[in-house]
Design an enzyme around this catalytic site. Sequence first.
Site, short mmCIF file in Angstrom:
data_model
loop_
_atom_site.label_atom_id
_atom_site.label_comp_id
_atom_site.label_asym_id
_atom_site.label_seq_id
_atom_site.Cartn_x
_atom_site.Cartn_y
_atom_site.Cartn_z
N LYS A 117 0.80 -1.22 0.00
CA LYS A 117 0.00 0.00 0.00
C LYS A 117 0.83 1.28 0.00
O LYS A 117 0.36 2.33 -0.44
CB LYS A 117 -0.94 0.01 1.20
CG LYS A 117 -2.17 -0.86 1.03
CD LYS A 117 -3.16 -0.23 0.08
CE LYS A 117 -4.49 -0.94 0.09
NZ LYS A 117 -5.48 -0.30 -0.79
N SER B 294 0.24 -9.80 -0.91
CA SER B 294 0.07 -8.35 -0.76
C SER B 294 0.35 -7.81 0.62
O SER B 294 0.49 -6.59 0.78
CB SER B 294 -1.35 -7.96 -1.19
OG SER B 294 -2.31 -8.65 -0.41
#
Length: 596
Positions: A144, A397
Amino acid sequence: MEFLCLAPTHSFSTNPKSTKNISIDRTSTTGRIMKMYQNMRGSTVRPSALPLKMSRIVSVPDISAPVVSAPAILPKVDPGELVVNNPTGGNPDELIQYLVDILASPVYDVAIESPLELAKKLSTRLGVNFYIKREDKQSVFSFKLRGAYNMMSNLSKEELAKGVITASAGNHAQGVALAGQRLNCTSTIVMPETTPQIKVDAVRGLGGNVVLHGQTFDEAQTYAVELSEKDKLTYIPPFDAPGVIKGQGTIGTEINRQLKDIHAVFVPVGGGGLISGVAAFFKQIAPNTKIIGVEPYGAASMTLSLYEGHRVKLENVDTFADGVAVALVGEYTFAKCQELIDGMVLVRNDGISAAIKDVYDEGRNILETSGAVAIAGAAAYCEFYNIKNENIVAIASGANMDFSKLHKVTELAELGSDKEALLATFMIEQPGSFKTFAKLVGSMNITEVTYRFTSERKEALVLYRVDVDEKSDLEEMIKKLNSSNMKTFNFSHNELVAEHIKHLVGGSASISDEIFGEFIFPEKAGALSTFLEAFSPRWNITLCRYRDQGDINGNVLVGFQVPQSEMDEFKSQADGLGYPYELDNLNEAFNIVVAE
C-alpha cells in the site's frame, strides 16, 4: 458467513444488461468522494450502480437513484474457475501515459523492489513454476505504501504544506503515514474506534496523526471527507485515483523484469487499485500474460460488478480477509478492470487459510489473510484447469496478521488443502458402537472427535476430523461407513460447522418454533447488550455461541423461539437492528446436529 450470490460461469460480455445514467447525490458521502476524484483527474463522473435484486446481501449504493429490479440467478462457480472478462482494451493514449508515469514513479524513495520467489513445494505439488511476489517484505509489510507515496509525491508544495487526510483501519493508513513522514507532510488518518490498538500504534509510530471516529469504516470515511473539506486537506483514497493506481503498477514493472513468459499473474482484489495498475502495465508490455483477479466468495464485489456491467454494492461483506473486504469497488478502478483484466476467480476462506500454511511451509513466513488471497486463487486455478509446466505468479500483498486470527486460520487450513476432512457419522446408541465405528475408520488418523450422549436421539452422532492422504481413501471410508448403517456426511467445506456446530454436538433439543441465525456483531463494547435489547424478552433465546476470531466483526450463532405467525415481526426487528444476519435453518448441518 457463507456467501449466497455466486458469480457466473459465463463470460461477462454475455450479460444483456446495460448501464443506465443515474444522477448522483453530491451531498452524500459517496457523492462527495466521487466529486473530489473528479476534480483530481478532471473527468466526468461515470454512472453508478443499479441494485442487484438477488438476495439481501446486495444493495443499492449510497446514491440518489430509483430502485430498479434486476433479478438474476447466477450459477455456482467452483474455487479457481475463471469467470471470463472480455477486456475492451481502453484508450491507447491514456494507457501510454500510464506506462510513462508508472516507469517514472518515485516509489523507490520508500519501497524496495520486492523479491519474486519460486515456491518449490507448491511448484512440485501443482506441476507448475509457482512464483510469489513478496510485497509482504516492504517496510510496512504491505504494497500500500507504493500508491500512497506516488500520489502524495505529485502534490504541489502548497497541498503538501496544508497536509493530507485519509480513512483506513489497515495497510493504507501506514502507507499514508510513511509517505507523510518522508515528504515532511502532516498526515491525518481517521480510524474507526474499533481499530485494534496495535494498528493505531503502528500508524502513530510512523508519524501519522490518528483520529478515532465512529464504529465502522464508513463512519470514519464520512468524517474524513468532512475534515478534508473543512480544513482544506487533500484526501488520499485507498485505491480509486490514477496516482494511487500508477504507484501500485510499479509492481508490474518489477515482475516483468524478474520473469518472462508468464502464463498468468494473480492479483488480490479489494477496491481494484492494485490489479488496475498491474494490468495497465502488462497489457502494453506483455499482452499475452493473463491478469486475473481473486476475491473471496463473501467479498466478490468486483466479480458481481463486472457481471452486471456497473458497480454493485454488497450489503454484507465477509471480513475474514479484511484487507480485501470492500463493499463497493472504485468507480475509476472498475472502468480499468472492464478494459484490461482477463477475468476473476473466487476462493473460500479455508482455501485462503491453506495458502497461508503453504507460504509458512515454504519459508516460515506468515501472511495476513488478504495477503494470501491471490496465492489461494492461483493454486485453485491451476488445479481446476490442470495447468502444467507454466510460469504462474501470485502477489502476496501483505503480512499484517492479527495474532488472534491465527486460531481460526489454523482451524481452516487443513480443511482448505483437503489434507483433513470434517465428518459427521450416526451410529446406534448402544455399547460397542464406538469401537465398531473406529474399526471402520481404519487406518485413517482421527485428529479430533466430538460426541455427547443425547437421550432424545435414537442414534448417536459423532463429529470428527481425519487426516487425508488420498481423496480416494476418504471416499472408500465413507462408503464403508454408509454400507454399515452408519450414515456419514462430509462437512469439510461447511464453515458454519467448523466455526460453530462442532462445539454443539449433543446440544439438540425438542423446542417448538425454534429458528437459528448467524448475526455479524461489531467487535465493540455494548454490542451484545444492543442485540439483547432488540429481541429479549419478546422472543426466548435458546442458543448462543461466539468466540473472538480476531476479525473486525464477530460471527454469533443464536437460536430463538419464534412462532410462524410472528416471523414477519421478527425479521422486521432483525432488519432494524442493523447487524447483518442470515437464518440458517436450511443449512443441512443444523438439521443433523442441532435441530431435533
